[in-house]
Every structure is written in structure tokens, then in C-alpha cells.
Design a protein around this motif. Structure first.
Motif, short mmCIF file in Angstrom:
data_model
loop_
_atom_site.label_atom_id
_atom_site.label_comp_id
_atom_site.label_asym_id
_atom_site.label_seq_id
_atom_site.Cartn_x
_atom_site.Cartn_y
_atom_site.Cartn_z
N ARG A 43 0.85 -1.20 0.00
CA ARG A 43 0.00 0.00 0.00
C ARG A 43 0.88 1.25 0.00
O ARG A 43 1.93 1.29 0.66
N HIS A 44 0.42 2.25 -0.70
CA HIS A 44 1.19 3.49 -0.79
C HIS A 44 1.06 4.30 0.51
O HIS A 44 0.16 4.04 1.31
N ASP A 54 4.88 -2.83 3.24
CA ASP A 54 5.82 -3.55 2.37
C ASP A 54 5.15 -4.78 1.75
O ASP A 54 3.92 -4.93 1.83
N HIS A 55 5.95 -5.67 1.15
CA HIS A 55 5.39 -6.82 0.42
C HIS A 55 4.73 -7.84 1.35
O HIS A 55 4.05 -8.75 0.88
N VAL A 60 5.57 0.25 7.16
CA VAL A 60 6.92 0.72 6.83
C VAL A 60 7.48 1.62 7.94
O VAL A 60 8.66 1.52 8.31
N LEU A 61 6.62 2.50 8.51
CA LEU A 61 7.11 3.41 9.55
C LEU A 61 7.61 2.61 10.77
O LEU A 61 8.66 2.94 11.35
N HIS A 237 7.73 3.73 -3.41
CA HIS A 237 7.87 4.39 -2.09
C HIS A 237 8.72 3.57 -1.13
O HIS A 237 9.35 4.11 -0.21
N LEU A 238 8.78 2.25 -1.36
CA LEU A 238 9.57 1.40 -0.46
C LEU A 238 11.07 1.70 -0.56
O LEU A 238 11.83 1.44 0.36
N ALA A 239 11.48 2.24 -1.73
CA ALA A 239 12.90 2.52 -1.92
C ALA A 239 13.27 3.92 -1.42
O ALA A 239 14.45 4.28 -1.43
N ILE A 240 12.29 4.70 -1.01
CA ILE A 240 12.58 6.09 -0.62
C ILE A 240 12.86 6.22 0.89
O ILE A 240 13.93 6.69 1.29
N ALA A 241 11.88 5.75 1.70
CA ALA A 241 11.97 6.02 3.14
C ALA A 241 13.27 5.50 3.79
O ALA A 241 13.93 6.26 4.52
#
Lengths: 270, 325
Positions: A43-44, A54-55, A60-61, A237-241
Motif C-alpha cells: 500500500r502506498h 511492504d510486500h 513501513v514506519l 515508495h519502499l525505496a525512498i523512506a
């Protein structure tokens, strides 16, 4: 950037890093941070949690927060071990000089030729991969840095009159090293340790990216970037944070190091 | 004439001393690598095949690697092999290690060369420009690039470049290497993004060094004299300042090779490039110790040898260093 601003900005980032790492031990937005939620996968940001999922549908946070702890749990001991060994050898070399000093410098040059990732591959081959070999590999890389810094700083202190006075009253070399040299080079060592901590976070992220650092299910920023690569088009977005987290931490520690150096010795500003 | 002869003799002496030091250093490094990889794990065959391997398979590997011989004889055999180009047989790839290394070097060497060229091309003008406008807005902007550049991991830059130029704009390949047989253009195209990812953080480091080295020279009397004689600012920079600032810059560039080697392991993995760094990583995953020890020695040896070469180069360029080192 003004030195005070550097110190304040760097200090704030370093403090935030430490606080986030410690808070993640008792609280993360999603508890537990490893909770798998397949219906919510990829999810974004804001669609599920502040930074998305994530997958495995993990928040992610929460992973990012716990990743700060993983990162520091390798970087801090690695720099501490490297500093202790390096300073002990560097100060001894400065006090003994002669052949010992020459050999130490030569070995330091050789060890410097082994970046942490090469040492980690060697140690991984011999002992297996994981957090402990990764910590040792990063510590090994730190040793020659602290040897050089502490040796040159100790040489300057040893040329001072108060050291000559201490020698004249019959104080032993060990006592002079402990009570005259170390306190006078401590500031410089703190500055160097701060900068090395940033480099150690970078090295840890690299090792974890390769899968030879922090082990799953413990999250790490490097591992998160490695995982993100499979879903680069679906979920960029997973590659940014995680990358921003690494860069901000290192930048903050570098600013703090620079700010501390300027505060301790304004002549070095330039 | 006498002075010139004495200077040549002193240079020759320094060169010979450093070459002896280089050989001894490489021997010490090879011994350390052998100790960690071949002696520390205990039974190398069990490490390579795992503890669940059958006893007859382990015995066969022990025989193939000559593990029944004492460690010092195995070390000498390895060093002898290094000198004759026989680095042993890879267990995973079932091919000679020397052949594997040669194939992978055909990717890593051009990648490193492209990265180094980029590092210099970015850092030299930026560092000089920053020094020329000390404390001005250009200096501050370049300083910001220096601060951010050193903090960003090269493998993340690689991912961002893939996002922007491969999956986004579709200008360059996202990874893989077509081989030099597919044409030099195709090979170079696949190395562009990895080279940029590898170069940017190192360029940020070198920019700061170039700035400091340039500022050191700008403040010296001969530059002031040149300017007083009417030499324009740009000419003074390019003809007087930069050549005199080159010694520390080249020395740091040599030290940066260590970081480029480390970066190559990561960046080659990001872009799936069949280079030496990826070989080292794959050999670790496969526990192929025969490959690991030679690749690690090659990479570390390369860093040491290049730094020694730079040391000699600076001796030749600056005679003052022959006595002071």
C-alpha cells in the motif's frame, strides 16, 4: 552553514535517531512491527499507515523505527570497539615511537585497505554472516582511523611542558598516558567517533543490503532497500523512506561532528 | 651534475625501499587472508559443504584442496600458484579461479575506471570553483553537495537512478551486462548508471579535498606574485594553483579506491553486474572459500598497490617528500 547551526541541527538529528531507536523497543505505530497483513501489502503512503506497507503488509514506519535500533546496535559497538583498540594502539605508538611506531603505522595502512564489506565477506566465510561478524568487520575498519587520529594528537600533547613536568616528577608512562594524554585528546576523539558513527551506519546498511548484517525478522534499513528492489515499479515508495533515513542520520552525525570540532577548536574552521 | 646524480640516487633508493615495503605488505596481507579463511574456520571442507555433507564427499573435497597438508605448505602452494596464475579450481563454478577472475575483471575494471574518471571530472571543477568563491553562494551550494553526497549510500543512489533513468525515462538499462561481445556501446551503456552511483559519494568527498588543497595554494606567495604581475584569475588558477594542489588530491584519490572497491561489491549487486564484487558476494553465499581468498587478496592488493604507485608518483613529482617521508 554557521557552526552553531551545524551543531544544533546535527545534535537534533542525532538525538532524534537515538530517541526513535529507543522508543521502537517499547512502541511502534503497528505492534508488533513484524505483523504480516497480506491483504494490505504494497500500500502506498497514507493508504495504510503514514509510509505505506511492504510486500508482507508490514507497516513501513514501524519497520523504519525499529531499523534505527538495528542500525545503532551494530554501529555503536563497532565504533566503540574500534575506538578503544585504535586509541590504545595509537597512544602507545606515540609514547614509544621507534620501530613499534613504524610497524603500527604500516599495519594501519594495510588494514585501511580492507573496507568493511571485504572484511565482512572474509569473516562471513570463516565464521558465518550475521550481526556479530558485521560488527567486528566495521570495528576493524575503524581501528586504523583511531590509531592515526589518536597517535598524531597524542604526539602534540606529549610535546607539551606539562607532560615534561609530569615526567620530571617521576610519573610512569602509563600514568601520563591515562591522566595527561587521554583527557587532552578526548574532545578530538569524540568528534572523530561522531563522524565514524555516520560511516558505520552507512557500512551497516551496505552489509544488511547484501544480507550479511542484521538478520530477518529484525528490520534494517539496508535490508528494506534490498527488498524494495523487487517491487521498484509497483511500490517505488519502499525505496525512498529507508534511504532518506540512512542519509539523514549520516548527514546529522557528520554535521554534529563538524559542529563539535568547530566548537572545540575554532581555528579549524574553513 | 653532482646534485642531479645525488637526486637521482635518492629517488632510486626511495623507489627500491618502497617496492620492498610493497612486497612485504602484500605478503603480510596474503598471510592474514589465508589465516582468516583457511585456518580460522577449522575444517574448511565442512565450512564449504555444510555439516550435513556426507563423509566421503567431505573426504573427496579435502583431497582436492590438499587439506591433509600442513597450513604453511598450503599457504606456500597458494602463493606459488598466484605467481604462476594458478589460483585453484572453484568448487561452485567448476572452473579455474583465474579464469573466473579474468572474466569478472572485464566488467569491474571498466566500471572502476569510469567511476574514477567521473569522480575527477565532478570534483576537480567543483572544488576549484568553491575555493575560488570562498564563502560565497557558489561555495555554499557546492558545500551542500559535499555534505549530502557523503551521507547518501551508493547503493541507494543506484536504486534512485534505476527509478529515474531506467524504469521512469527508459533511457538506460536497469541492470545486467550484455557482454563486450554485444558491442562496446551496449557494454558501456549498462555501466553508466552503476558508474554514476559509485562516483557521486566519492566525488562529494574529493570536492571537499580539492577545495581545501586549492585554498592552501591560493594563499601562497607565488600565486600572489603571479596575480600582482597581472596574470588573470582563471589562468592563475589553472596554471599555478591546480598543478600545485594535485599532490594531496591524487593521494586522497588513491585512498578513495578502497571505498570504490567496497562500493563495487554493493553497486554490482544493485545492477546485477557480473563483476568481481558480485563474484565475492556470490562466493560467500556459496561458501566457495577458494574463490573468496583470491578475490579478497586481489581487491585489497589492488588498493595497496595503487596507493604505493601514487606514493611513488608523488615522490617523483615533489622531491621534498623524499626526505620527509
Amino acid at each position: 552553514m554557521r557552526p552553531n547551526l551545524r551543531l544544533a541541527l546535527g545534535g537534533a538529528v542525532a538525538l532524534a535517531l537515538l530517541v526513535v531507536a529507543l522508543v521502537s523497543l517499547v512502541w511502534t505505530p503497528e505492534m508488533p512491527f513484524t505483523r504480516v497483513r497480506i491483504p494490505l501489502r504494497l500500500r502506498h503512503p497514507l493508504a495504510a499507515g503514514l509510509l505505506g506497507t511492504d510486500h508482507f503488509g508490514r507497516d513501513v514506519l514501524s519497520l523504519l523505527m525499529r531499523g534505527a535500533f538495528s542500525s545503532l546496535s551494530i554501529a555503536v559497538p563497532a565504533v566503540a570497539i574500534g575506538a578503544c583498540i585504535g586509541v590504545a594502539i595509537g597512544c602507545t605508538a606515540a609514547m614509544l615511537r621507534g620501530a613499534f611506531d613504524t610497524i603500527v603505522l604500516r599495519i594501519a595502512d594495510v588494514v585501511f585497505a580492507f573496507p568493511a564489506v571485504l572484511s565482512a565477506i572474509m569473516l562471513g566465510a570463516a565464521l558465518g554472516s550475521g550481526p556479530a561478524p558485521a560488527t567486528i568487520a566495521i570495528a576493524i575498519f575503524n581501528v586504523p582511523v583511531f590509531v592515526r587520529v589518536s597517535r598524531s594528537a597524542a604526539l602534540q600533547v606529549l610535546a607539551m611542558d606539562y607532560v615534561a613536568a609530569a615526567r620530571a616528577v617521576g610519573r610512569s608512562a602509563a600514568a601520563i598516558g591515562w591522566s595527561e594524554v587521554l583527557p587532552n585528546i578526548a574532545g578530538l576523539l569524540v568528534v572523530q567517533a561522531t563522524i565514524q558513527l555516520g560511516l558505520a551506519i552507512l557500512a551497516e546498511a551496505g552489509l544488511s543490503y547484501l544480507g550479511i548484517g542484521v538478520r530477518p525478522p529484525d528490520p534494517s534499513w539496508g535490508r528494506m532497500l534490498a527488498d524494495s528492489q523487487t517491487f521498484l515499479t509497483q511500490a517505488p515508495h519502499l525505496a525512498i523512506a529507508p534511504g532518506v533515513a540512512i542519509a539523514l542520520s549520516v548527514l546529522g552525525l557528520n554535521l554534529l561532528g563538524d559542529g563539535l570540532r568547530d566548537a572545540l577548536d575554532p581555528r579549524l574552521r574553513r | 651534475m653532482y646534485v642531479r646524480l645525488r637526486s637521482a640516487a635518492s629517488l632510486l633508493r626511495s623507489v627500491l625501499l618502497r617496492l620492498c615495503g610493497l612486497v612485504l605488505t602484500l605478503l603480510a596481507v596474503s598471510a592474514a587472508i589465508f589465516l582468516v579463511i583457511d585456518v580460522l574456520p577449522g575444517d574448511v571442507a565442512s565450512v564449504m559443504l555444510g555439516t550435513s555433507a556426507r563423509e566421503d564427499t567431505l573426504a573427496a573435497l579435502r583431497e582436492q584442496l590438499g587439506l591433509d597438508r600442513p597450513a604453511h605448505l598450503r599457504y606456500l602452494a597458494w602463493i606459488g600458484g598466484l605467481l604462476t596464475g594458478d589460483l585453484g579450481q572453484s568448487v561452485t563454478y567448476s572452473s579455474p579461479v583465474a579464469t573466473l577472475i579474468a572474466e569478472r575483471l572485464a566488467v569491474t575494471a571498466p566500471l572502476a575506471a569510469m567511476s574514477l574518471a567521473l569522480v575527477v571530472l565532478i570534483a576537480l571543477p567543483l572544488g576549484v570553483a568553491a575555493a575560488a568563491s570562498q564563502d560565497g553562494p557558489v561555495d555554499r551550494l557546492i558545500g551542500l553537495f559535499g555534505q549530502i553526497g557523503v551521507a547518501v549510500p551508493n547503493f541507494w543512489i543506484g536504486l534512485l537512478l534505476i527509478l529515474a533513468f531506467a524504469t521512469g525515462l527508459g533511457w538506460l538499462p536497469a541492470g545486467g551486462f550484455p557482454g563486450w561481445g554485444a558491442g562496446i556501446g551496449a557494454g558501456l551503456r549498462s555501466l553508466v548508471l552503476p558508474a554514476v552511483a559509485l562516483a557521486l559519494p566519492q566525488a562529494a568527498v574529493l570536492t571537499r579535498i580539492v577545495r581545501t588543497a586549492t585554498l592552501d595554494v591560493i594563499g601562497q606567495d607565488f600565486v600572489r606574485t603571479a596575480r600582482a604581475k597581472g596574470v588573470p584569475g582563471t589562468v592563475a588558477l589553472t596554471r599555478h594553483v591546480v598543478p600545485n594542489a594535485l599532490v594531496p588530491i591524487v593521494t586522497i584519490l588513491g585512498l578513495q579506491l578502497s571505498f570504490l572497491v567496497a562500493g563495487a561489491v554493493l553497486v554490482e549487486n544493485v545492477f546485477n553486474l557480473p563483476g568481481l564484487g558480485r563474484l565475492a558476494y556470490q562466493a560467500l553465499a556459496q561458501r566457495d572459500l577458494v574463490v573468496i581468498r583470491s578475490v579478497v587478496l586481489l581487491l585489497a592488493g589492488l588498493v595497496i598497490a595503487v596507493n604505493a604507485a601514487i606514493d611513488l608518483l608523488t615522490l617523483a613529482v615533489d622531491p621534498r617528500l623524499r626526505r620527509s617521508r
